[in-house]
Structure formats: C-alpha cells, structure tokens
Design a protein around this motif. Structure first.
Motif, PDB file in Angstrom:
ATOM      1  N   UNK A   1       1.020  -1.172   0.046  1.00 21.33           N
ATOM      2  CA  UNK A   1       0.032   0.010  -0.089  1.00 21.33           C
ATOM      3  C   UNK A   1       0.822   1.191   0.173  1.00 21.33           C
ATOM      4  N   UNK A   2       0.187   2.340   0.226  1.00 25.81           N
ATOM      5  CA  UNK A   2       1.202   3.523  -0.130  1.00 25.81           C
ATOM      6  C   UNK A   2       2.457   3.621   0.657  1.00 25.81           C
ATOM      7  N   UNK A   3       2.305   3.287   2.111  1.00 24.99           N
ATOM      8  CA  UNK A   3       3.475   3.581   2.899  1.00 24.99           C
ATOM      9  C   UNK A   3       3.760   2.074   3.217  1.00 24.99           C
ATOM     10  N   UNK A   4       3.305   1.229   2.939  1.00 26.31           N
ATOM     11  CA  UNK A   4       3.614  -0.312   3.280  1.00 26.31           C
ATOM     12  C   UNK A   4       4.381  -1.131   2.325  1.00 26.31           C
ATOM     13  N   UNK A   5       5.698  -1.789   3.042  1.00 26.00           N
ATOM     14  CA  UNK A   5       6.323  -2.475   2.028  1.00 26.00           C
ATOM     15  C   UNK A   5       6.505  -4.110   2.743  1.00 26.00           C
ATOM     16  N   UNK A   6       6.756  -4.829   1.820  1.00 25.75           N
ATOM     17  CA  UNK A   6       6.872  -6.334   2.454  1.00 25.75           C
ATOM     18  C   UNK A   6       8.191  -6.908   1.963  1.00 25.75           C
ATOM     19  N   UNK A   7       8.775  -7.256   2.701  1.00 29.40           N
ATOM     20  CA  UNK A   7      10.060  -7.888   2.571  1.00 29.40           C
ATOM     21  C   UNK A   7       9.957  -9.384   2.823  1.00 29.40           C
ATOM     22  N   UNK A   8      10.570 -10.145   1.936  1.00 29.11           N
ATOM     23  CA  UNK A   8      10.556 -11.527   2.242  1.00 29.11           C
ATOM     24  C   UNK A   8      11.992 -12.168   2.163  1.00 29.11           C
ATOM     25  N   UNK A   9      12.302 -12.673   3.177  1.00 27.61           N
ATOM     26  CA  UNK A   9      13.548 -13.308   3.390  1.00 27.61           C
ATOM     27  C   UNK A   9      13.618 -14.624   3.422  1.00 27.61           C
ATOM     28  N   UNK A  10      14.220 -15.293   2.489  1.00 26.70           N
ATOM     29  CA  UNK A  10      13.812 -16.963   2.197  1.00 26.70           C
ATOM     30  C   UNK A  10      14.394 -17.611   3.261  1.00 26.70           C
ATOM     31  N   UNK A  11      15.473 -17.176   4.064  1.00 24.35           N
ATOM     32  CA  UNK A  11      15.938 -18.000   5.213  1.00 24.35           C
ATOM     33  C   UNK A  11      16.317 -17.128   6.312  1.00 24.35           C
ATOM     34  N   UNK A  12      15.553 -17.240   7.505  1.00 30.07           N
ATOM     35  CA  UNK A  12      15.681 -16.542   8.430  1.00 30.07           C
ATOM     36  C   UNK A  12      16.977 -16.874   9.218  1.00 30.07           C
ATOM     37  N   UNK A  13      17.300 -18.133   9.521  1.00 33.53           N
ATOM     38  CA  UNK A  13      18.242 -18.651  10.228  1.00 33.53           C
ATOM     39  C   UNK A  13      19.605 -18.321   9.525  1.00 33.53           C
ATOM     40  N   UNK A  14      19.526 -18.701   8.217  1.00 32.81           N
ATOM     41  CA  UNK A  14      20.573 -18.353   7.437  1.00 32.81           C
ATOM     42  C   UNK A  14      21.184 -16.938   7.337  1.00 32.81           C
ATOM     43  N   UNK A  15      20.236 -16.147   7.465  1.00 31.90           N
ATOM     44  CA  UNK A  15      20.427 -14.676   7.408  1.00 31.90           C
ATOM     45  C   UNK A  15      20.738 -14.099   8.709  1.00 31.90           C
ATOM     46  N   UNK A  16      20.876 -15.036  10.020  1.00 31.59           N
ATOM     47  CA  UNK A  16      21.382 -14.718  11.356  1.00 31.59           C
ATOM     48  C   UNK A  16      20.397 -14.513  12.114  1.00 31.59           C
ATOM     49  N   UNK A  17      19.170 -14.805  11.864  1.00 29.57           N
ATOM     50  CA  UNK A  17      18.052 -14.642  12.993  1.00 29.57           C
ATOM     51  C   UNK A  17      17.127 -13.549  12.711  1.00 29.57           C
ATOM     52  N   UNK A  18      16.022 -13.479  13.274  1.00 29.96           N
ATOM     53  CA  UNK A  18      15.173 -12.615  13.214  1.00 29.96           C
ATOM     54  C   UNK A  18      15.534 -11.025  13.367  1.00 29.96           C
ATOM     55  N   UNK A  19      16.188 -11.004  14.665  1.00 32.19           N
ATOM     56  CA  UNK A  19      16.724  -9.681  14.983  1.00 32.19           C
ATOM     57  C   UNK A  19      17.621  -9.141  13.865  1.00 32.19           C
ATOM     58  N   UNK A  20      18.605  -9.887  13.395  1.00 32.26           N
ATOM     59  CA  UNK A  20      19.597  -9.389  12.360  1.00 32.26           C
ATOM     60  C   UNK A  20      18.619  -9.159  11.144  1.00 32.26           C
ATOM     61  N   UNK A  21      17.745  -9.626  10.950  1.00 28.84           N
ATOM     62  CA  UNK A  21      16.987  -9.510   9.570  1.00 28.84           C
ATOM     63  C   UNK A  21      16.252  -8.301   9.646  1.00 28.84           C
ATOM     64  N   UNK A  22      15.601  -7.907  10.969  1.00 26.80           N
ATOM     65  CA  UNK A  22      14.869  -6.854  10.857  1.00 26.80           C
ATOM     66  C   UNK A  22      15.932  -5.574  11.090  1.00 26.80           C
ATOM     67  N   UNK A  23      16.834  -5.659  11.716  1.00 26.70           N
ATOM     68  CA  UNK A  23      17.827  -4.608  11.718  1.00 26.70           C
ATOM     69  C   UNK A  23      18.423  -4.180  10.437  1.00 26.70           C
ATOM     70  N   UNK A  24      18.616  -5.255   9.621  1.00 23.98           N
ATOM     71  CA  UNK A  24      19.074  -4.846   8.411  1.00 23.98           C
ATOM     72  C   UNK A  24      18.110  -4.033   7.597  1.00 23.98           C
ATOM     73  N   UNK A  25      16.781  -4.550   7.601  1.00 25.41           N
ATOM     74  CA  UNK A  25      15.779  -3.735   7.010  1.00 25.41           C
ATOM     75  C   UNK A  25      15.505  -2.472   7.355  1.00 25.41           C
ATOM     76  N   UNK A  26      15.387  -2.468   8.948  1.00 22.08           N
ATOM     77  CA  UNK A  26      15.274  -0.984   9.492  1.00 22.08           C
ATOM     78  C   UNK A  26      16.165  -0.097   9.353  1.00 22.08           C
ATOM     79  N   UNK A  27      17.588  -0.495   9.167  1.00 27.15           N
ATOM     80  CA  UNK A  27      18.521   0.401   9.176  1.00 27.15           C
ATOM     81  C   UNK A  27      18.627   1.043   7.660  1.00 27.15           C
ATOM     82  N   UNK A  28      18.122   0.173   6.776  1.00 24.32           N
ATOM     83  CA  UNK A  28      18.136   0.649   5.396  1.00 24.32           C
ATOM     84  C   UNK A  28      16.944   1.829   5.414  1.00 24.32           C
TER      85      UNK A  28
END
Ligand code: C2E
Ligand code: CA
Ligand code: CA
Length: 694
Positions: A340-367
């Motif tokens: 939607x206007x200000x809503x984005x969706x990011x799909x991470x195919x492998x959370x564990x491989x990416x370092x876990x939920x916190x890391x994934x969230x941090x990556x996206x929010x820092x961006x």
C-alpha cells in the motif's frame, strides 16, 4: 490395357450407336475419328459447338480445331497417343470454332478397338466449359492477387518442409527476397531458441510434419538475426495428384505480445516504485516452499504527516528512494513488494541463514532509517514499524503469513511493542478473536443490542443533578461486557463513531422520560463522545436530529470530551462548540489530569465542567500531594469559569476531602453504581438524597 474391354457394345457398330446417342445430346459434341485423327462422324452437338456442319468436317483432320501453337507442338496427336496408351484420356484446353473464336473444351477421348485388337479409331466427347473456366480463372486470379497483396505472410511447404511458394508479406516479414526464399527449408526461419525446433526438424525430415495444432506461437528468425514472435495458422492440404502440402499463415505478434506483457507487468507492479504489488507476490511465491522464510511487513511511521507537510511530490520521491534502497541493498534472493502507499513487504527466504529475526529486522530497518535526501527539502529521516511472520512449515500460505505479519505490525503501531513484533500463535488467535468480536459488535450495533446504564452525578447535598450514560454490551454468550473490553474492539474496527451516534440517540430518548428534581430542575444527561468530536460536521447533524426526534431541551445535554479531541480541534470545531453552547449544551472534559492539556489551554474552549480523574481522587484522603493537586485544579478551574466533578468517589473520607477543597459535584460508588434505566427513574422519582446514611 486390352482394347476388348472398351465400349460395351460400341465395338459392334460404334459409329451408329454414337451417332444415335450423340444426336440426343446437344450439349456435347460427340464424334468419331479414324486412327489418324480424321473425323468420321459428327453429331449436331458438335455442329452447334464448333459452328461447322458435318459435311464440312467429316473427312478433315481434327487438328483444324486446334490453335496453331498446339498444332506446332503436335498436341492433337499426343492426345490420341495417350488414349491409345491408356484406353482413354481426358483433357482441357482452348479450341477454335469455325468462325475463329475460342472456347474452353473439356475432352474425353476413348480408343476404339476391333475384336482382333486393331485400333479402329477414337470416340470423342467434348463439352464447352468456357463459362466455368472463365469463372475459375477469375477466382484463381483473385486468389492469387490476394495471396500477393495480403499483409500477412503466407508460405506453402511440401511434406519435407521445403518452401514451394511464398507471398511478399512473408518475404518482408523474414527479410529475404523471393529468390532467396524459394526452396528454403522451414527450419531455416525458426529461431534456435524455439523449443519446438528439433521436433520440427525431425518430423519434416521424416516427411511427416505435424498435422495438428492449427494455431501456435513460434519464435522465428529474421535474416538480420532479429527474433520475431509469430502466430502460425497451419493447414494441411492435398493436391489433386495426391501430394500433401502445408499452408502456413504467419502473423507477427511480437509487438502485441510485448504490449500484453506490459499490461500484465503493470497490473502486478506498482507504477510509482516499479516494485511488485500484492498480486505479483502471489505469482512470485506461487511455487516457493515458504518454510524457514520470514515476511517483514514494514509500515512507515507518520508517512501521512510527511506527505502533508512536504507535499505529494516529496512523498513520492521518498517512497521511490526507499523502494530503490530495498531493491538494491537487500541480499540476493530476497523479495521486496509494495502493499500500500507506505507499506512494504520484504520476504527473506531463510531467516536462520540470514542470522536470525533480530538481524533480519535490523538490516531492513537500518536501510529505511538511513537519511533520505529529497530534492527541495532538508534531509529527513524516517522510522518504520515492522511486523514479522515466520513460516514454520511448508504448509504456511502467503495469505496466512501476510495476515500474521500485518497483525504483528499493528501491535507495534498500537505501541504494544517497540520497533518490531513477531507474530505468535497467541497474537494470531487474539487477532481472530478480534475479527470475530468486531463482526459481532457490528451486528449488535445494528440490532441495537447495546444498552445504557446511568450513573448519577450529585451535588454536595446528594441531589442528582445529572446522570452519565455508560454503555454495556449484553453479549449472547459472554454476558455483560464493559466498555473497557469492547471499546478498543470498536476503535480498531472503525465502529466508534457509530457507537457514539447510537448512545447519543438512546440516551436522549431515555432522558426525556426522566422526572424532574424535587426543586423542579431538569436532570441532565451526560454523554461520552469517543470518536465524534465538535470538529466533525456530523456531530451537529446527529444532535439536531436527536433533539428534533425527542424534543429534549438543549440545556439538558452535557457532552463529555476527551482531551485529545480538544488538542486537535479545528477552527470550525471551535465554532461548533460555541454554537452548541449558545443553544444550551454544556461541554465537560473527561478524565482530566491524565492527558497533557493544561488548564491554561482549556480556557480557549467553551468548557463548563472539568471531570477530575479517578486517579487523583483515590488517594485524596490519604496523600496530601494529591489533595494539593486537586485543590490547584479546582482553583484554576474556578478562575477560568469552570466547575469540577470528582470521579470515582468511593468513600465518605474522599467525599469530605473533595468537598473541603471546593469540588461541587461528585460521581462514584459512594452515591450510586451505574444503574439500569428503570432503576435510575425510580431513584429520580423517590427524590431522595444519594448521600450515605450518617
Ligand atoms: P468514564 O467516562 O471515566 O466513566 C466512568 C467509569 O468509572 C465507568 O466505567 C464507571 O462505571 C466507573 N466508575 C464509576 N464510579 C466508580 C467508582 O466509584 N469506582 C471505580 N473504580 N469506578 C467507578 P465504565 O462504565 O466501565 O466505563 C469506562 C469508560 O468507558 C468510561 O470512562 C468512558 O471513557 C468509556 N465509556 C463508557 N460508556 C461510554 C459510551 O457510551 N461512549 C463512549 N464513547 N465511551 C464510553
Ligand atoms: Ca465519562
Ligand atoms: Ca472519566
């Protein structure tokens, strides 16, 4: 072939028979020739057809009816030779009448044999088919003109796939001259990327090209190496001689397909950012195993405000920049979509491989939090709420994950979590319950299943001056539900305004039936407004309607507002407040002291009553600070022309303390619980004081 089979009786006296037969057939020239082609009999049909009478023709060689070119090539003789060889022969061609005019003749020549096997001559049947021939020629010519002129490519192939004939359009389409085209093989024009090419090569090679699939799309190759997508209509046909051939009509659909592709793309992609949209997400993930993947629902904080303050162009620029970052800077294999206007969706195919939920969230929010430089504005920084859903099994559907991530982001937006929330089973269940309750509440509102209780508001003598309407929901299964439970449901479901309207109407309808006080004064109805504010054009309409319907005196209406609806009040809202005040309506500020507004600000509004929150009242008899606060509130309220009502008065001590600091009205269990409408009426009728005994 033996000569004795021919004739069926013609052998005996053929000339006579033919003559008798021929005279009855004026449509046909029936005549006989001797072995050298000299005419030996000539029927009236022959006379009619050629314009030459029998006595002129009999004895002459039949060659007189042929053109000089035909005679020069020995054509008349050749026909006779063929008849001798095969027993009979058919032919078509131009012949000449006596007057020199031409006619198109269809001729059957049959050889006549004696019983000893000697050639005796020929019987001939000739028919004038000039009209038919002209017609046929005309349509053939038309067909040929069409073949040449049509802008659609047409090619005729033999059974081995060699081009026999092609029109100019096909030459133009493929970029070859007719000479270059002639004799080319069908597969010469097929692009190497066409998956069907090997099959076609094989089947044409075997002389058994595909007979089915009349319409197909194929990648073709132009002489300049360019690829074309063509729609081919293929029809198999057979020549009179029995040879099979293939007609292929070939239309260039490259551009059409490109446009369809483009439509399809924009139907599934967001025009502003070029990111896939919700629909595309389904397609992108259609066959993906979601297990172990995470969906991050990112909602930009206060985007509406940014849009309003910086303008739509800057808002668009911001959204495009965020999209660009996510597309460019997230690891490969991750998917980004705009929901939607200000809503984005990011799909991470492998959370564990990416370092876990916190890391994934941090990556996206820092961006997202990185400073954005807009063209005509100072740099800005945005924040985002993130809701995460993790697919625990391959059964998780995209819909479920999206719903869970959406529920989780709501938790963050409501302030229940900071920064991000991960959807849990409990959260999903509560969301389901919420949805269920919401729909039940909607029905309850429509069926007027909500009931009002009234809590008296008394003066220092315990005389009821007003009653506050407090809503209750009698749920068929859950029993009595209090507003603390279902108002948040109404708020989330956008039902609060409707609820306000309902309460307002019912309360006024009931209030007109209340008896007056012993001193003749009318008891006021105090009504809470949760979502309706004076800034709402609707409020005055609802009031007008309810007053007109009930006939209640404007002076009996008290509207309780929360501080927040005053803080954001528009100039128009203030006007409405003044107008209603002039009609006699009173405004109260509810729960005073829990919000941020100061009394100084309150004086800008036509407020008459300040309801001191239960929080201060509770300790007023024991905690001197609270007592001082209440005293300060009362003093300041009095200074700006307001009176105070204390809420939640439960004990005589509290009552005494409040009375001591100048509070003039009271509400609480000490005087009365909220009661049903009937009970309130009895209380009012009895006219007795609500003050406790002693
Ligand atoms: P409120 O406007 O502050 O209403 C007073 C609340 O305090 C009521 O709770 C009432 O039952 C409770 N109360 C009264 N006396 C005492 C006491 O002596 N001690 C204690 N502990 N509590 C007392 P209720 O009815 O559960 O309502 C809660 C809140 O729900 C209300 O707070 C009001 O903000 C909202 N509300 C209630 N009815 C309506 C309504 O019809 N429309 C809207 N928009 N909001 C409503
Ligand atoms: Ca209230
Ligand atoms: Ca209150």
């Amino acid at each position: 072939m033996s000569g004795t089979d021919h004739g069926n009786g013609l052998r005996a006296d053929d000339e006579k028979v033919i003559g008798a037969f021929g005279s009855s057939l004026l449509e046909y020239a029936v005549y006989t020739l001797d072995p050298d082609g000299v005419v030996s009999s000539w029927n009236p049909g022959a006379e009619r057809l050629t314009g030459a009478p029998a006595d002129e023709v009999v004895g002459q060689n039949i060659s007189i009816f042929y053109t000089s070119e035909q005679n020069a090539t020995g054509y008349p003789r050749e026909l006779l030779r063929r008849a001798v060889e095969s027993g009979s022969c058919t032919d078509e061609g131009w012949r000449i009448r006596k007057d020199g005019s031409r006619f198109w003749a269809s001729v059957v020549t049959t050889a006549l044999w004696s019983s000893e096997g000697r050639l005796r001559g020929f019987a001939r049947l000739t028919r004038d088919e000039t009209d038919l021939h002209t017609q046929l020629e005309r349509s053939l010519r038309q067909f040929h003109d069409l073949f040449v002129l049509t802008p659609i490519g047409i090619g005729v192939y033999d059974r081995y796939g060699y081009l026999v004939d092609s029109n100019l359009a096909l030459c133009g389409l493929l970029g070859y001259s007719p000479e270059q085209m002639s004799g080319a093989h069908v597969t010469d024009f097929i692009h190497p990327d066409e998956p069907d090419k090997p099959n076609l090569l094989e089947s044409f090679g075997a002389g058994a090209p595909p007979g089915r699939a009349p319409v197909r799309e194929m990648k073709l190759l132009r002489s300049d190496g360019q690829q074309l997508i063509c729609e081919l209509h293929i029809a198999k046909s057979v020549r009179p001689e029995g040879d099979e051939f293939w007609m292929v009509v070939c239309q260039d659909v490259t551009e059409r397909n490109r446009r369809v592709e483009e439509w399809r793309y924009w139907a599934t992609h967001d025009e502003l950012t070029g990111l896939p949209n919700r629909r595309a997400l389904d397609q992108l993930l259609a066959n993906a195993d979601m297990s172990g993947s995470a969906m991050l629902y990112c909602d930009i904080t206060d985007f509406r405000r940014i849009n309003e303050s910086l303008g739509l162009r800057a808002g668009d620029e911001l959204l495009m920049e965020l999209a660009k970052r996510m597309r460019g800077d997230l690891p490969e294999g991750w998917i980004v979509a705009r929901l939607a206007s200000d809503e984005y969706l990011v799909v991470c195919p492998d959370v564990v491989g990416a370092g876990g939920v916190e890391t994934v969230v941090t990556l996206v929010t820092e961006l997202l939090h990185r400073t954005v430089h807009l063209r005509d504005h100072p740099p800005i920084q945005i924040a985002a709420s993130v809701g995460v859903a993790i697919a625990e099994s391959s059964d998780s559907t995209i819909d479920e994950l999206l719903r869970s991530a959406g529920a989780a982001v709501m938790e963050v937006k409501r302030g229940n979590r900071e920064r991000f929330a991960v959807a849990s089973t409990a959260l999903i269940e509560s969301m389901d319950r919420q949805v269920q309750l919401e729909s039940e509440l909607r029905t309850a509102l429509e069926n007027e299943e909500l009931a009002l209780c009234y809590q008296p508001i008394v003066d220092g003598d315990g005389v009821i001056r007003a009653a506050e309407a407090l809503v209750r929901w009698w749920h068929p299964e859950r029993g009595k539900l209090t507003p603390g439970f279902f108002l948040p449901v109404a708020e989330r479901g956008g039902l609060l305004r409707k609820l306000d309207r309902c309460v307002l109407r019912s309360a006024l309808r009931e209030a007109v039936t209340w008896p007056p006080r012993a001193d003749g004064g009318a008891v006021r109805a105090s009504i809470n407004l949760g979502a309706l504010s004076p800034g709402d054009p609707e409020l005055i309409d609802v009031l007008d309607e309810a007053v007109a319907e009930t006939g209640i005196d404007w002076g009996r209406i008290v509207l309780e507002l929360v501080e927040t609806s005053l803080i954001n009040l528009s100039a128009r809202g203030l006007e409405v407040m003044s107008e209603l005040t002039e009609r006699g309506v009173r405004f109260a500020v509810d729960d005073f002291g829990t919000g941020y507004s100061s009394l100084a600000r309150l004086k800008e509004f036509p407020i008459e009553i300040i309801k001191v929150d239960r929080g201060f009242v509770a300790e007023v008899a024991r905690d001197s600070t609270d007592l001082h606060v209440v005293r300060a509130i009362v003093d300041l309220a009095t200074a700006i022309g307001c009176r105070c009502t204390a809420e939640g008065v439960e004990t005589p001590e509290q009552f005494e303390a409040l009375r001591g600091v100048g509070v003039l009205s009271y509400q609480g269990w000490l005087f009365s619980y909220p009661v049903r409408a009937g009970e309130l009426r009895s209380l009012l009728e009895s006219g007795s004081s609500c003050l406790p005994e002693g």
